[in-house]
Design an enzyme around this catalytic site. Structure first.
Site, PDB file in Angstrom:
ATOM      1  N   ARG A  53       0.830  -1.194   0.000  1.00  0.00           N
ATOM      2  CA  ARG A  53       0.000   0.000   0.000  1.00  0.00           C
ATOM      3  C   ARG A  53       0.870   1.252   0.000  1.00  0.00           C
ATOM      4  O   ARG A  53       1.994   1.254   0.494  1.00  0.00           O
ATOM      5  CB  ARG A  53      -0.912   0.016   1.227  1.00  0.00           C
ATOM      6  CG  ARG A  53      -2.062  -0.962   1.194  1.00  0.00           C
ATOM      7  CD  ARG A  53      -2.971  -0.779   2.403  1.00  0.00           C
ATOM      8  NE  ARG A  53      -2.243  -0.914   3.676  1.00  0.00           N
ATOM      9  CZ  ARG A  53      -1.842   0.099   4.430  1.00  0.00           C
ATOM     10  NH1 ARG A  53      -2.082   1.354   4.060  1.00  0.00           N
ATOM     11  NH2 ARG A  53      -1.188  -0.115   5.560  1.00  0.00           N
ATOM     12  N   LYS A 194      -8.419  -2.531   0.201  1.00  0.00           N
ATOM     13  CA  LYS A 194      -8.371  -1.678   1.384  1.00  0.00           C
ATOM     14  C   LYS A 194      -9.179  -0.396   1.205  1.00  0.00           C
ATOM     15  O   LYS A 194      -9.687   0.166   2.178  1.00  0.00           O
ATOM     16  CB  LYS A 194      -6.925  -1.343   1.738  1.00  0.00           C
ATOM     17  CG  LYS A 194      -6.143  -2.542   2.277  1.00  0.00           C
ATOM     18  CD  LYS A 194      -6.777  -3.131   3.527  1.00  0.00           C
ATOM     19  CE  LYS A 194      -5.913  -4.204   4.161  1.00  0.00           C
ATOM     20  NZ  LYS A 194      -6.569  -4.869   5.302  1.00  0.00           N
ATOM     21  N   HIS A 213     -10.794  -4.366  11.692  1.00  0.00           N
ATOM     22  CA  HIS A 213      -9.672  -4.983  10.979  1.00  0.00           C
ATOM     23  C   HIS A 213      -9.244  -6.208  11.784  1.00  0.00           C
ATOM     24  O   HIS A 213      -8.365  -6.145  12.632  1.00  0.00           O
ATOM     25  CB  HIS A 213      -8.527  -3.974  10.856  1.00  0.00           C
ATOM     26  CG  HIS A 213      -7.384  -4.467  10.032  1.00  0.00           C
ATOM     27  ND1 HIS A 213      -6.076  -4.117  10.280  1.00  0.00           N
ATOM     28  CD2 HIS A 213      -7.336  -5.275   8.944  1.00  0.00           C
ATOM     29  CE1 HIS A 213      -5.281  -4.698   9.392  1.00  0.00           C
ATOM     30  NE2 HIS A 213      -6.020  -5.400   8.580  1.00  0.00           N
ATOM     31  N   SER A 231      -0.078  -6.340  10.566  1.00  0.00           N
ATOM     32  CA  SER A 231       0.622  -7.273   9.681  1.00  0.00           C
ATOM     33  C   SER A 231       1.798  -7.927  10.406  1.00  0.00           C
ATOM     34  O   SER A 231       2.580  -7.259  11.089  1.00  0.00           O
ATOM     35  CB  SER A 231       1.127  -6.520   8.450  1.00  0.00           C
ATOM     36  OG  SER A 231       1.770  -7.384   7.560  1.00  0.00           O
ATOM     37  N   LYS A 235      -2.490 -12.846  12.496  1.00  0.00           N
ATOM     38  CA  LYS A 235      -3.950 -12.739  12.391  1.00  0.00           C
ATOM     39  C   LYS A 235      -4.527 -13.770  11.418  1.00  0.00           C
ATOM     40  O   LYS A 235      -5.505 -14.457  11.717  1.00  0.00           O
ATOM     41  CB  LYS A 235      -4.300 -11.312  11.948  1.00  0.00           C
ATOM     42  CG  LYS A 235      -5.762 -10.995  11.781  1.00  0.00           C
ATOM     43  CD  LYS A 235      -5.980  -9.484  11.759  1.00  0.00           C
ATOM     44  CE  LYS A 235      -5.135  -8.793  10.727  1.00  0.00           C
ATOM     45  NZ  LYS A 235      -5.595  -9.016   9.343  1.00  0.00           N
ATOM     46  N   THR A 236      -3.911 -13.885  10.255  1.00  0.00           N
ATOM     47  CA  THR A 236      -4.384 -14.850   9.249  1.00  0.00           C
ATOM     48  C   THR A 236      -4.014 -16.270   9.648  1.00  0.00           C
ATOM     49  O   THR A 236      -4.836 -17.190   9.577  1.00  0.00           O
ATOM     50  CB  THR A 236      -3.787 -14.509   7.867  1.00  0.00           C
ATOM     51  OG1 THR A 236      -4.247 -13.216   7.471  1.00  0.00           O
ATOM     52  CG2 THR A 236      -4.222 -15.520   6.821  1.00  0.00           C
ATOM     53  N   ASP A 250      -9.678 -10.963   7.564  1.00  0.00           N
ATOM     54  CA  ASP A 250      -9.153  -9.601   7.600  1.00  0.00           C
ATOM     55  C   ASP A 250     -10.138  -8.502   7.985  1.00  0.00           C
ATOM     56  O   ASP A 250      -9.783  -7.601   8.726  1.00  0.00           O
ATOM     57  CB  ASP A 250      -8.554  -9.266   6.233  1.00  0.00           C
ATOM     58  CG  ASP A 250      -7.595  -8.096   6.280  1.00  0.00           C
ATOM     59  OD1 ASP A 250      -6.890  -7.957   7.289  1.00  0.00           O
ATOM     60  OD2 ASP A 250      -7.549  -7.326   5.309  1.00  0.00           O
ATOM     61  N   ARG A 315       2.284 -11.874  -1.512  1.00  0.00           N
ATOM     62  CA  ARG A 315       0.882 -12.104  -1.154  1.00  0.00           C
ATOM     63  C   ARG A 315       0.240 -13.166  -2.034  1.00  0.00           C
ATOM     64  O   ARG A 315       0.631 -13.373  -3.187  1.00  0.00           O
ATOM     65  CB  ARG A 315       0.088 -10.808  -1.326  1.00  0.00           C
ATOM     66  CG  ARG A 315       0.463  -9.709  -0.353  1.00  0.00           C
ATOM     67  CD  ARG A 315      -0.283  -9.843   0.946  1.00  0.00           C
ATOM     68  NE  ARG A 315       0.046  -8.782   1.898  1.00  0.00           N
ATOM     69  CZ  ARG A 315      -0.613  -8.573   3.006  1.00  0.00           C
ATOM     70  NH1 ARG A 315      -1.652  -9.326   3.331  1.00  0.00           N
ATOM     71  NH2 ARG A 315      -0.262  -7.601   3.818  1.00  0.00           N
TER      72      ARG A 315
END
Length: 523
Positions: A53, A194, A213, A231, A235-236, A250, A315
């Site tokens: 980003r 996003k 988030h 990040s 989390k994932t 997410d 990614r």
């Protein structure tokens, strides 16, 4: 007005492809030399200069009617309606001469709160990304679809900062009046995802929905867990649990109905990905998936997930039903447990701690994790990173709006809240070691099952959180971080240093509830 202009562009375009299947989009992408097939069948693409980003290039059009609703600043930068209009007109003219790929679908799995969206791309691979990441419509839904927001993504169209008032050739412009997101100058597809997240974060609070988030999963008994984290905190990884069904990885909303996923897919980091450690994510990367900036071996086209030469932010994008135990549709009841994840490179936070409601709000507003030495030029020791609500770059409204929504729902539904550190122990980064993933998974299991509630808890003298003295599957000496350091005085100094950083960061919340402000660490 904008809808008519978008329709005019679609009519003028030499060719428009609507809601193509993944197979057709892959064929177009390969024929147009946008990417190649990897050994596992995923479409492999390279995004060039922008591999993540570009927050400094994102702007919100500063119309008078929204001036008082936006938290203007470095995250929500204003751009004048006149500047936007000039760039928008150039974009419409540019797009009208291009072949275009259009995806029409939804953001939000709960029909009561979902937003019909339209994504228009000049590249087939980016439209495949949109198809896999957002919620795909049924034939009946598509027949009656009317977009409430449109993304117009034109990576080959660049801005002139002097002429256009941007910071570089890249731009992400959000117009709440025209209901358009205009993207140019960057090939990174995550901007599309996003930017829609940011739009949902603007509208949902008006409906008493807390946008978050976070990832979410649900157990066999319908018990829902949320995982917040920036990040690199897990989390994932931690939400992809073979014993539980994945609601989403997410972005979610928490409404009067319960939890719902904003998306229909996952966008997983895959640096150092292995089948052994993350089998669900590893096996989801197949035909129909998109690999961004992953290096392939020349002879076999096998992905080399350990190669960070293009970026550490490699990614994989894939539809959520590529995860075997995905919850379709992505909805669940009210959460039983909320987990805040942090990767503490200072090595001083406990692997797990229980939070009071006030501490929960303190840590939610703080959104702490840490950057590592060596990941950015000039960083030689761990640096504290605070991102409000674990998602500051995507929050158009002031932080208290989101914090109050979450706090009210935690209290209303009597939710248990834990802070889990997936970072370092035994010393800071470079001295200590990363907390083992098996230990973290054992902690998560004990938190979700309620087993950890049976433990004895003691208050950490500096961070003031409640630390368990035992946890199934985790050596007791690991649970108290000070015990893992060879020099207790060095631990105290490092812990007080981090506590001061928390205090300095929280000082900006001058209107915070005094009980919340008093719930933080003490140096």
């Amino acid at each position: 007005m904008s809808e008519n202009r978008i329709d005019a562009v679609l009519k003028a375009s030499p060719k428009v492809y609507y809601n193509l299947s993944p197979a057709a989009l892959v064929e177009h992408a390969i024929a147009r030399k946008e990417g190649i097939l990897s050994h596992n069948g995923a479409l492999s693409v390279v995004t060039g200069k922008y591999t993540g980003r570009s927050p400094k290039d994102k702007f919100i059009v500063a119309y008078p009617e929204i001036q008082d609703k936006i938290a203007w600043g470095s995250v929500n930068q204003p751009i004048s309606p006149e500047r936007f209009e000039a760039l928008y007109q150039r974009a419409l003219e540019y797009a009208s001469k291009k072949e275009l790929f259009v995806f029409r679908g939804f953001a939000g799995a709960d029909p009561d709160y979902r937003m019909p969206i339209q994504v228009i791309d000049e590249f087939a691979w980016q439209n495949l990304f949109a198809h896999q990441l957002f919620i795909r419509p049924t034939k009946e839904e598509l027949a009656n679809h009317k977009a409430a927001f449109t993304v117009l993504s034109l990576p080959s169209l660049t801005a002139d900062p002097e002429r256009d008032g941007t910071n570089s050739e890249a731009f992400i412009l959000v117009s709440f009046k025209e209901r358009v997101i205009l993207i140019g100058g960057t090939h990174y597809a995550g901007e599309t995802k996003k930017s829609i997240f940011s739009v949902m974060n603007y509208y949902l609070p008006e409906q008493n929905v807390c946008p978050m988030h976070c990832s979410a999963n649900v157990g066999a008994n319908g018990d829902v867990a949320l995982f917040f984290g920036l990040s690199g905190t897990g989390k994932t990884t931690l939400s992809a649990d073979p014993k539980r069904r994945l609601i989403g990885d997410d972005e979610h909303g928490w409404s009067a109905n319960g939890i719902f996923n904003f998306e229909g897919g996952c966008y997983a980091k895959c640096i150092n990905l292995s089948e052994e450690k993350e089998p669900q994510i590893f096996n989801a990367i197949k035909f129909g998936s998109v690999l961004e900036n992953v290096v392939l071996y020349d002879d076999t086209r096998m992905p080399n997930y350990d190669d960070a030469s293009r970026t550490e932010n490699t990614r994989a994008a894939y539809p959520i039903d590529y995860i075997p135990n995905a919850q379709i549709p992505g909805v669940g009841g009210h959460p039983n447990v909320v987990v805040f994840l942090t990767a503490d490179a200072f090595g001083v936070l406990p692997p797990v701690a229980k939070l009071t409601p006030e501490q929960a709000m303190y840590h939610f507003m703080s959104g702490y994790t840490s950057k590592l030495a060596g990941t950015e030029r000039g960083i030689t020791e761990p640096q504290a990173t605070f991102s409000s609500c674990f998602g500051a770059p995507f929050l158009p409204r002031p932080v208290p709006v989101y914090a109050k929504l979450l706090g009210d729902k935690i209290r209303e539904h009597n939710v248990r809240v834990y802070l889990i550190n997936t970072g370092w122990t035994g010393g800071p980064y470079g001295v200590g070691k990363r907390i083992s993933l098996p230990h973290t998974r054992a902690i998560v299991d004990a938190v979700l099952s309620g087993e950890l509630e049976k433990a004895t808890f003691v208050e950490d003298p500096i961070f003031r959180v409640l630390v368990p003295t035992s946890c199934p599957g985790v050596p007791s000496e690991v649970l108290n971080p000070k015990n893992t350091w060879s020099d207790p005085e060095a631990y105290d100094a490092q812990a007080k240093k981090l506590a001061r950083l928390f205090q300095e960061n929280f000082a900006k919340f001058t209107d915070a509830d005094p009980a919340v402000a008093a719930a933080g660490p003490r140096a």
